[in-house]
Design a protein around this motif. Structure first.
Motif, mmCIF file in Angstrom:
data_model
loop_
_atom_site.group_PDB
_atom_site.id
_atom_site.type_symbol
_atom_site.label_atom_id
_atom_site.label_comp_id
_atom_site.label_asym_id
_atom_site.label_seq_id
_atom_site.Cartn_x
_atom_site.Cartn_y
_atom_site.Cartn_z
ATOM 1 N N ALA A 240 56.981 37.867 47.074
ATOM 2 C CA ALA A 240 56.665 37.863 45.644
ATOM 3 C C ALA A 240 56.013 36.554 45.220
ATOM 4 O O ALA A 240 55.014 36.555 44.484
ATOM 5 N N THR A 241 56.544 35.430 45.676
ATOM 6 C CA THR A 241 56.006 34.133 45.256
ATOM 7 C C THR A 241 54.591 33.901 45.779
ATOM 8 O O THR A 241 53.824 33.152 45.172
ATOM 9 N N ASN A 242 54.229 34.546 46.868
ATOM 10 C CA ASN A 242 52.867 34.413 47.385
ATOM 11 C C ASN A 242 51.833 35.053 46.459
ATOM 12 O O ASN A 242 50.628 34.834 46.622
ATOM 13 N N LEU A 243 52.314 35.853 45.502
ATOM 14 C CA LEU A 243 51.399 36.481 44.544
ATOM 15 C C LEU A 243 51.107 35.581 43.348
ATOM 16 O O LEU A 243 50.295 35.941 42.484
ATOM 17 N N GLU A 244 51.747 34.413 43.287
ATOM 18 C CA GLU A 244 51.561 33.515 42.137
ATOM 19 C C GLU A 244 50.092 33.188 41.853
ATOM 20 O O GLU A 244 49.658 33.274 40.692
ATOM 21 N N PRO A 245 49.273 32.818 42.863
ATOM 22 C CA PRO A 245 47.865 32.523 42.559
ATOM 23 C C PRO A 245 47.129 33.711 41.951
ATOM 24 O O PRO A 245 46.284 33.542 41.066
ATOM 25 N N LEU A 246 47.462 34.912 42.430
ATOM 26 C CA LEU A 246 46.809 36.108 41.906
ATOM 27 C C LEU A 246 47.175 36.306 40.442
ATOM 28 O O LEU A 246 46.308 36.616 39.602
#
Length: 292
Positions: A240-246
């Protein structure tokens, strides 16, 4: 469980506002980061029990956390500097490279062998960043480079933080890191180029935006995440946190109109970069699973 997943994505959404607010706040980069770290440290040290636990820690461990906090302050300086030199979208996608940098740095700090799959993802990041560069004006190239510097320091911070994780309560460790970062920036301020005061006092416009950044994008997600980690796996949290930039880039379109500053190739590069970063925890999970 659905409520927990919604809370997790709410955390990521709040983090996605970080570069947006960084673009909207008019304070110089040093002052912005200094206020964020100082106020968070003061709030955490005021919480019940923080000072008691802090007094029980050995000085060597406090010094370790303090050094890690300095790394974080440098990463944030680069991050907000990148936003000022380009825009929020470029700053956000630059930070997405941190997990890939970590794939190279962590084996050095832990002594574990390199994972070929993670190295392959690192190579996938190169054409993704090339597309990002091709989709932005040339005057934003410096901002992209500074943003990648932020990602590098963030990866070093994460690797060092992981080595001392669990040695004290997260809020105490965060309090030390934030306080040390603020102290480091205080000592650095006279040597940095600035107009007027080295550490600026925010006006009304910046004060409430800074308050949002501190409370809504720092303290609230931190508290929520501590509760979420008790209910979901670290794998789910990382995905989930890897989606922050998106999230940040999508938010920048209606709030800042940044789609007018970048071309379609930028967004194609974003998909490649975010995709490679999102695959990383999947490959790690597969590596850790025992073979039949």
């Amino acid at each position: 469980m659905r409520k927990t997943y919604l809370q997790l994505h709410l955390c990521v959404l709040l983090w996605g506002f970080t570069p947006i607010l960084g673009r909207m706040i008019t304070l110089e980069t040093l002052s912005l980061v200094w206020w964020r770290m100082l106020v968070v440290a003061l709030i955490l040290i005021a919480l019940p029990g923080t000072r008691r636990v802090l007094r029980q820690l050995p000085w060597r461990l406090i010094g370790t956390y303090a050094g890690i906090g300095v790394l974080l302050s440098v990463s944030w300086m680069f991050f907000y500097g990148a936003i000022r030199l380009s825009n929020a979208s470029v700053g956000a996608i630059s930070l997405a490279a941190a997990p890939i940098f970590l794939a190279f740095i962590e084996p050095v700090t832990t002594g574990n062998p390199f994972n070929p799959r993670e190295l392959l993802l690192g190579l996938v990041l190169v054409p993704g960043m090339a597309m990002v560069m091709g989709g932005i004006p040339q005057d934003m190239y410096l901002g992209l480079a500074v943003g990648l510097g932020s990602a590098l320091f963030l990866a070093i911070f994460s690797a060092c933080n992981k080595r001392v994780a669990g040695r004290t309560e997260p809020r105490v460790a965060t309090c030390i890191e934030m306080g040390a970062g603020a102290l480091f920036l205080t000592l650095l301020a006279p040597w940095m180029p600035h107009q007027g005061a080295a550490l600026q006092i925010p006006g009304c416009h910046d004060a409430w935006l800074l308050g949002l950044l501190i409370v809504a994008c720092t303290l609230v997600p931190f508290i929520m995440l501590m509760n979420i980690l008790r209910k979901v796996s670290a794998f789910t949290t990382q995905m989930a946190t890897n989606l922050e930039p998106l999230y940040a880039i999508v938010l920048a379109i209606p709030l800042l109109g940044e789609q007018q500053e970048v071309g379609p190739l930028f967004y194609l590069g974003v998909l490649v970069v975010v995709g490679s970063v999102a695959l990383q925890p999947v490959l790690i999970r597969q590596r850790l699973q025992p073979r039949p």
